[in-house]
Scaffold this motif. Sequence first.
Motif, PDB file in Angstrom:
ATOM      1  N   ILE A 142      -6.758  -1.941   3.653  1.00 53.10           N
ATOM      2  CA  ILE A 142      -5.702  -0.940   3.496  1.00 53.10           C
ATOM      3  C   ILE A 142      -5.345  -0.386   4.872  1.00 53.10           C
ATOM      4  N   ASN A 143      -4.045  -0.382   5.176  1.00 55.03           N
ATOM      5  CA  ASN A 143      -3.566   0.100   6.465  1.00 55.03           C
ATOM      6  C   ASN A 143      -2.424   1.085   6.273  1.00 55.03           C
ATOM      7  N   PRO A 144      -2.255   2.038   7.208  1.00 57.23           N
ATOM      8  CA  PRO A 144      -1.069   2.886   7.161  1.00 57.23           C
ATOM      9  C   PRO A 144       0.189   2.020   7.237  1.00 57.23           C
ATOM     10  N   ILE A 145       1.229   2.416   6.519  1.00 57.99           N
ATOM     11  CA  ILE A 145       2.444   1.608   6.475  1.00 57.99           C
ATOM     12  C   ILE A 145       3.537   2.186   7.363  1.00 57.99           C
ATOM     13  N   ASP A 146       3.647   3.492   7.429  1.00 57.69           N
ATOM     14  CA  ASP A 146       4.596   4.162   8.320  1.00 57.69           C
ATOM     15  C   ASP A 146       3.844   5.325   8.953  1.00 57.69           C
ATOM     16  N   GLY A 187       5.154  -4.124   0.863  1.00 54.04           N
ATOM     17  CA  GLY A 187       5.823  -5.005  -0.070  1.00 54.04           C
ATOM     18  C   GLY A 187       4.994  -5.446  -1.252  1.00 54.04           C
ATOM     19  N   GLU A 188       3.703  -5.097  -1.257  1.00 55.74           N
ATOM     20  CA  GLU A 188       2.827  -5.587  -2.319  1.00 55.74           C
ATOM     21  C   GLU A 188       1.991  -4.495  -2.973  1.00 55.74           C
ATOM     22  N   TYR A 189       1.396  -3.621  -2.168  1.00 57.87           N
ATOM     23  CA  TYR A 189       0.374  -2.711  -2.690  1.00 57.87           C
ATOM     24  C   TYR A 189       0.442  -1.405  -1.920  1.00 57.87           C
ATOM     25  N   TYR A 190       0.413  -0.287  -2.666  1.00 58.17           N
ATOM     26  CA  TYR A 190       0.500   1.029  -2.031  1.00 58.17           C
ATOM     27  C   TYR A 190      -0.494   1.992  -2.678  1.00 58.17           C
ATOM     28  N   LEU A 191      -1.149   2.777  -1.834  1.00 56.90           N
ATOM     29  CA  LEU A 191      -1.896   3.956  -2.277  1.00 56.90           C
ATOM     30  C   LEU A 191      -1.222   5.174  -1.669  1.00 56.90           C
ATOM     31  N   ILE A 192      -0.883   6.121  -2.504  1.00 54.27           N
ATOM     32  CA  ILE A 192      -0.307   7.377  -2.032  1.00 54.27           C
ATOM     33  C   ILE A 192      -1.236   8.495  -2.485  1.00 54.27           C
ATOM     34  N   LEU A 244       9.538   4.568  -0.971  1.00 60.01           N
ATOM     35  CA  LEU A 244       8.567   3.895  -0.135  1.00 60.01           C
ATOM     36  C   LEU A 244       9.160   3.580   1.230  1.00 60.01           C
ATOM     37  N   PRO A 245       8.310   3.490   2.269  1.00 59.24           N
ATOM     38  CA  PRO A 245       8.793   3.028   3.573  1.00 59.24           C
ATOM     39  C   PRO A 245       9.364   1.619   3.451  1.00 59.24           C
ATOM     40  N   ARG A 246      10.376   1.315   4.223  1.00 55.94           N
ATOM     41  CA  ARG A 246      11.112   0.062   4.041  1.00 55.94           C
ATOM     42  C   ARG A 246      10.321  -1.179   4.462  1.00 55.94           C
ATOM     43  N   ASN A 247       9.254  -1.019   5.254  1.00 55.79           N
ATOM     44  CA  ASN A 247       8.510  -2.177   5.765  1.00 55.79           C
ATOM     45  C   ASN A 247       8.150  -3.125   4.633  1.00 55.79           C
ATOM     46  N   GLY A 248       8.555  -4.375   4.743  1.00 58.76           N
ATOM     47  CA  GLY A 248       8.181  -5.389   3.764  1.00 58.76           C
ATOM     48  C   GLY A 248       8.960  -5.362   2.477  1.00 58.76           C
ATOM     49  N   PHE A 302       9.745  -0.034 -11.849  1.00 61.12           N
ATOM     50  CA  PHE A 302      10.612   0.632 -10.885  1.00 61.12           C
ATOM     51  C   PHE A 302      11.243  -0.439 -10.000  1.00 61.12           C
ATOM     52  N   GLU A 303      12.570  -0.593 -10.116  1.00 68.43           N
ATOM     53  CA  GLU A 303      13.299  -1.542  -9.281  1.00 68.43           C
ATOM     54  C   GLU A 303      13.871  -0.779  -8.093  1.00 68.43           C
ATOM     55  N   ILE A 304      13.656  -1.281  -6.884  1.00 69.66           N
ATOM     56  CA  ILE A 304      14.022  -0.519  -5.699  1.00 69.66           C
ATOM     57  C   ILE A 304      15.383  -0.926  -5.151  1.00 69.66           C
ATOM     58  N   VAL A 305      16.048   0.066  -4.542  1.00 64.12           N
ATOM     59  CA  VAL A 305      17.305  -0.134  -3.837  1.00 64.12           C
ATOM     60  C   VAL A 305      17.217   0.598  -2.507  1.00 64.12           C
ATOM     61  N   ALA A 306      18.045   0.201  -1.558  1.00 63.32           N
ATOM     62  CA  ALA A 306      18.032   0.839  -0.245  1.00 63.32           C
ATOM     63  C   ALA A 306      18.469   2.287  -0.362  1.00 63.32           C
ATOM     64  N   ASP A 307      17.805   3.148   0.382  1.00 62.50           N
ATOM     65  CA  ASP A 307      18.106   4.573   0.353  1.00 62.50           C
ATOM     66  C   ASP A 307      18.659   4.982   1.709  1.00 62.50           C
ATOM     67  N   THR A 308      17.828   5.014   2.709  1.00 60.74           N
ATOM     68  CA  THR A 308      18.230   5.322   4.077  1.00 60.74           C
ATOM     69  C   THR A 308      17.816   4.158   4.960  1.00 60.74           C
ATOM     70  N   THR A 309      17.989   4.322   6.239  1.00 62.63           N
ATOM     71  CA  THR A 309      17.575   3.280   7.184  1.00 62.63           C
ATOM     72  C   THR A 309      16.091   2.985   7.071  1.00 62.63           C
ATOM     73  N   TYR A 310      15.314   3.979   6.655  1.00 65.52           N
ATOM     74  CA  TYR A 310      13.863   3.849   6.707  1.00 65.52           C
ATOM     75  C   TYR A 310      13.176   3.829   5.348  1.00 65.52           C
ATOM     76  N   ARG A 311      13.923   4.102   4.267  1.00 74.61           N
ATOM     77  CA  ARG A 311      13.274   4.253   2.957  1.00 74.61           C
ATOM     78  C   ARG A 311      14.001   3.456   1.876  1.00 74.61           C
TER      79      ARG A 311
END
Length: 529
Positions: free
Chosen positions: A414-418, A430-435, A449-453, A479-488
Amino acid sequence: MVSSTEKMPVEQWDMYEVALRGPTRGNPFLDVELSARFAQDGHSLKVSGFYDGDGVYRIRFMPDRPGRWSYTTVSNSKELHGKRGSFDCTSPRPRSRPQAGRNNHGPVRVANTFHFAYADGTPYRPIGTTCYAWTHQSQQLQKQTLATLKKSPFNKVRMCVFPKHYAYNSSEPALYPFAGTPPDRWDFARFNPAYFRHLERRIAQLRELNIEADVILFHPYDEGHWGFDRMNAQADDRYLRYVIARLAAFRNIWWSLANEFDFMKEKKPTDWDRFFKIVREADPYDHLRSIHNGTVIYDHNEPWCTHASLQNGSAVEDFGRAGLYRDVYRKPIVFDEVKYEGDIPQRWGDLSAEEMVHRFWQGTIAGTYVGHGETYLHPRNIIWWASGGKLRGKSPPRIAFLKQVLDDAPAEGINPIDKWQDLRTAGKPGEYYLIYFGKEKPKQWLFELPRNGLSEGMRFRVEALDTWNMTIRPVPGEFEIVADTTYRYHAKGRKRVTLPGRPWMALRIRRVAGGTIKRRNGERIYGEG
């Protein structure tokens, strides 16, 4: 004389031992040099031997690959020189579930820069505890400690080679590491083999429980009572080489050069550098190496440090601090001491169970690892942190819950994503998140979520984790995702997750198998993302 293991196959990463009879005159610990070269198909390792008393010399070897191995001894004693032999090494046997307590995956190594894995590639996530002087207690108490560990979530134990003379633990041990007269008349040139046989028997028992022994080679909790903290340089170096010769062939060994090294005022910074170099040179298996600090942090950027072993409770009190050590050292970060759960008057041992669990989760979200300790007062001063025995705190079951989460996490770790903006979120982009929300009490969370991946159309499922009550509640729907901002990216329809409005909550978010939703001629097609 040879040990029985010489005629039996040995598993990869198990211990093969040669025992030889040799001279007893003079001081065999000083006068006799012994080693062996173990070889297989052009690959070879030099392994030092040691004197085990009563005219017996031993050489222990941990084979790192299957096949036929041969060896030849080298010694300044004619009785020990030029002995030859061979043995077969087999691949580790898979254990059935009832026998799963002793799974041989090999020694632990650094993996993926910030994490660990066994030598066979199996992920290893350190969930450690501290029992400094458990091997110096009564036999009954030591057995109780092993029984407690067997049922606990802990897969690493910090433990001292030397006995400890400190708060809540000032009794004399049954055995001492050197020949001589207690408390402080020792012949540092003559070891007490019985002392070290006892230590290695306990390390072997930890190995049977799949627990790593994080062996602390020096510590300051002597203050001249025995004098093991203020031996001269020659005695220090001889001690290190002897311990390594005896213990290095145990696959579950980690080397901790010292606990609170900077409190050992008899040692200089150059001494610790020298000790590291000795350990690295003398250990043919390159076991993990680090050193634990008091108020002065050692430079873990040194090449002989495989990971950073840190004491810093404040780093895991809140978001964003623990991960800074990753940027500094670019190595695995293990907060082996973040203060302890307990009720002693000292401020380092009065954490609540809630705070201990919180610090574990903070370390996890930062892409680091945290260690446990327990310091509840006892009428006979049987405190887990020093003596072992029984665990009385409320954090271990919750740490076990976290361990289950980690066991089900991506193998890479597990690594920080942003890391500079979203301090609550970690995982695998893009696969797995812990918040983790920590002490906050949110009643809802906007899926974001952060846009990475990420790419539009990815679908996810969410689970709400109550880290204190140890429950997992699946959140209905996807939950189907769509672009929000440049980063999220956020969920289509700006969907939200309902939360109970209490602390210690977390979310586990996993991508739905099949990945992205593609479109062709206006038709939705589930593709492999």
